[in-house]
Design a protein around this motif. Structure first.
Motif, PDB file in Angstrom:
ATOM      1  N   LYS A 172       4.365  -3.846  -2.751  1.00  0.00           N
ATOM      2  CA  LYS A 172       4.027  -2.745  -1.846  1.00  0.00           C
ATOM      3  C   LYS A 172       2.973  -1.833  -2.468  1.00  0.00           C
ATOM      4  N   SER A 173       3.114  -1.575  -3.755  1.00  0.00           N
ATOM      5  CA  SER A 173       2.154  -0.719  -4.453  1.00  0.00           C
ATOM      6  C   SER A 173       0.783  -1.379  -4.532  1.00  0.00           C
TER       7      SER A 173
ATOM      8  N   ALA B  64      -1.030  -0.871  -1.287  1.00  0.00           N
ATOM      9  CA  ALA B  64      -1.446   0.526  -1.132  1.00  0.00           C
ATOM     10  C   ALA B  64      -2.614   0.867  -2.056  1.00  0.00           C
TER      11      ALA B  64
ATOM     12  N   TYR C  34      -6.275   1.991  -0.768  1.00  0.00           N
ATOM     13  CA  TYR C  34      -6.793   3.309  -1.156  1.00  0.00           C
ATOM     14  C   TYR C  34      -8.111   3.165  -1.910  1.00  0.00           C
TER      15      TYR C  34
ATOM     16  N   GLU D 157      -1.967  10.042  -6.597  1.00  0.00           N
ATOM     17  CA  GLU D 157      -2.114  10.525  -5.226  1.00  0.00           C
ATOM     18  C   GLU D 157      -1.406   9.620  -4.220  1.00  0.00           C
ATOM     19  N   LEU D 158      -0.968   8.457  -4.668  1.00  0.00           N
ATOM     20  CA  LEU D 158      -0.299   7.500  -3.787  1.00  0.00           C
ATOM     21  C   LEU D 158       1.210   7.708  -3.809  1.00  0.00           C
ATOM     22  N   ASP D 159       1.812   7.767  -2.641  1.00  0.00           N
ATOM     23  CA  ASP D 159       3.259   7.966  -2.547  1.00  0.00           C
ATOM     24  C   ASP D 159       4.037   6.811  -3.166  1.00  0.00           C
ATOM     25  N   VAL D 160       3.444   5.607  -3.133  1.00  0.00           N
ATOM     26  CA  VAL D 160       4.171   4.438  -3.639  1.00  0.00           C
ATOM     27  C   VAL D 160       4.237   4.416  -5.163  1.00  0.00           C
TER      28      VAL D 160
ATOM     29  N   THR E 129       5.588   6.071  -8.030  1.00  0.00           N
ATOM     30  CA  THR E 129       6.609   7.078  -8.309  1.00  0.00           C
ATOM     31  C   THR E 129       6.354   7.760  -9.647  1.00  0.00           C
ATOM     32  N   GLU E 130       6.911   8.935  -9.781  1.00  0.00           N
ATOM     33  CA  GLU E 130       6.734   9.691 -11.023  1.00  0.00           C
ATOM     34  C   GLU E 130       7.290   8.930 -12.217  1.00  0.00           C
TER      35      GLU E 130
ATOM     36  N   TYR F 109       4.709   6.206 -13.092  1.00  0.00           N
ATOM     37  CA  TYR F 109       3.323   6.628 -13.303  1.00  0.00           C
ATOM     38  C   TYR F 109       2.896   6.545 -14.770  1.00  0.00           C
TER      39      TYR F 109
END
Length: 225
Positions: A110-111, A114, A118, A133-136, A138-139, A142
């Motif tokens: 999924k990432s 995205a 982007y 900046e991408l919701d997919v 995750t912190e 990251y």
């Protein structure tokens, strides 16, 4: 200030101001350095939009880039070889295909979709930090992802802001509908801009918005009446 050899990777804001930058320009240079993971070459230094040709020509004789600081002995050569191998092992996010991206720990199918979408909308990444900046992304993933990727900002596609079609501009994630209306109106009135600072002065973008978008803009006015 009497100029001495210095490294852009270690200079402070105060030093840059003493070298001739305004305080705001110095902050931009430091943010550009941090976002790029360091300034490693003359070309990269000149790409920073607040660095004029005159400023670059004056400072370059004093700037020591990373390659200039490595001693030419066997130990340094060994270190350099190890570093080169490490860099080659990183996934370059502007050219990576789906297979390369999925090989990065923390990036799932999924990432990948995205990120590639982007990347296409942006015209490429100028900093690995843009993945945040991408919701997919995750912190929790990251920081792990950052250690496995790199970004070649030379790969990004630039928009000729003075001639680009409004449909092209509005597709860019960093151009809001409000900014687009101002661009179209002001472009009709004055023909275009010579740099991002002029667009800030014309209230097209706020400073933070402008600094984020600036790497994607090209300013050509040779044929503007």
């Amino acid at each position: 200030m009497e100029m001495r050899p210095f490294s852009l990777d270690t200079v402070s804001k105060a030093f840059l101001v003493g070298a001739g930058f305004s305080p705001r320009q110095a902050e931009v240079v430091l943010r550009y350095r941090d976002a790029s993971g360091g300034i490693r070459s003359e070309e990269q230094f000149r790409r920073c939009y607040v660095v004029s040709d005159e400023m670059a020509d004056r400072l370059l004789p004093y700037i020591m880039f990373t390659a200039d600081e490595v001693p030419a002995d066997d130990v340094a050569d060994d270190i350099s070889m190890v570093a080169d191998k490490a860099v080659r092992a990183l996934v370059e996010i502007n050219t990576a295909d789906s297979a390369a991206l999925i090989s990065v720990r923390g990036i799932g199918p999924k990432s990948v979709t995205a990120i590639m979408r982007y990347r296409e909308l942006l015209g490429g990444f100028y900093s690995v930090k843009q993945l945040a900046e991408l919701d997919v992304v995750t912190e929790s993933n990251y920081e792990r992802i950052l250690t496995q990727i790199c970004c070649d900002s030379c790969k990004i596609s630039k928009i000729d802001i003075n001639f680009a079609d409004p449909k092209e501009l509005i597709r860019h994630p960093y151009v809001s509908a409000k900014a687009l209306r101002r661009i179209v109106k002001q472009r009709q009135l004055k023909g275009g801009w010579s740099g991002i600072e002029e667009m800030i002065d014309d209230d097209i973008f706020g400073r933070e918005e402008a600094e984020r978008l600036a790497p994607y803009l090209r300013f050509v006015r040779d044929t503007i009446n």
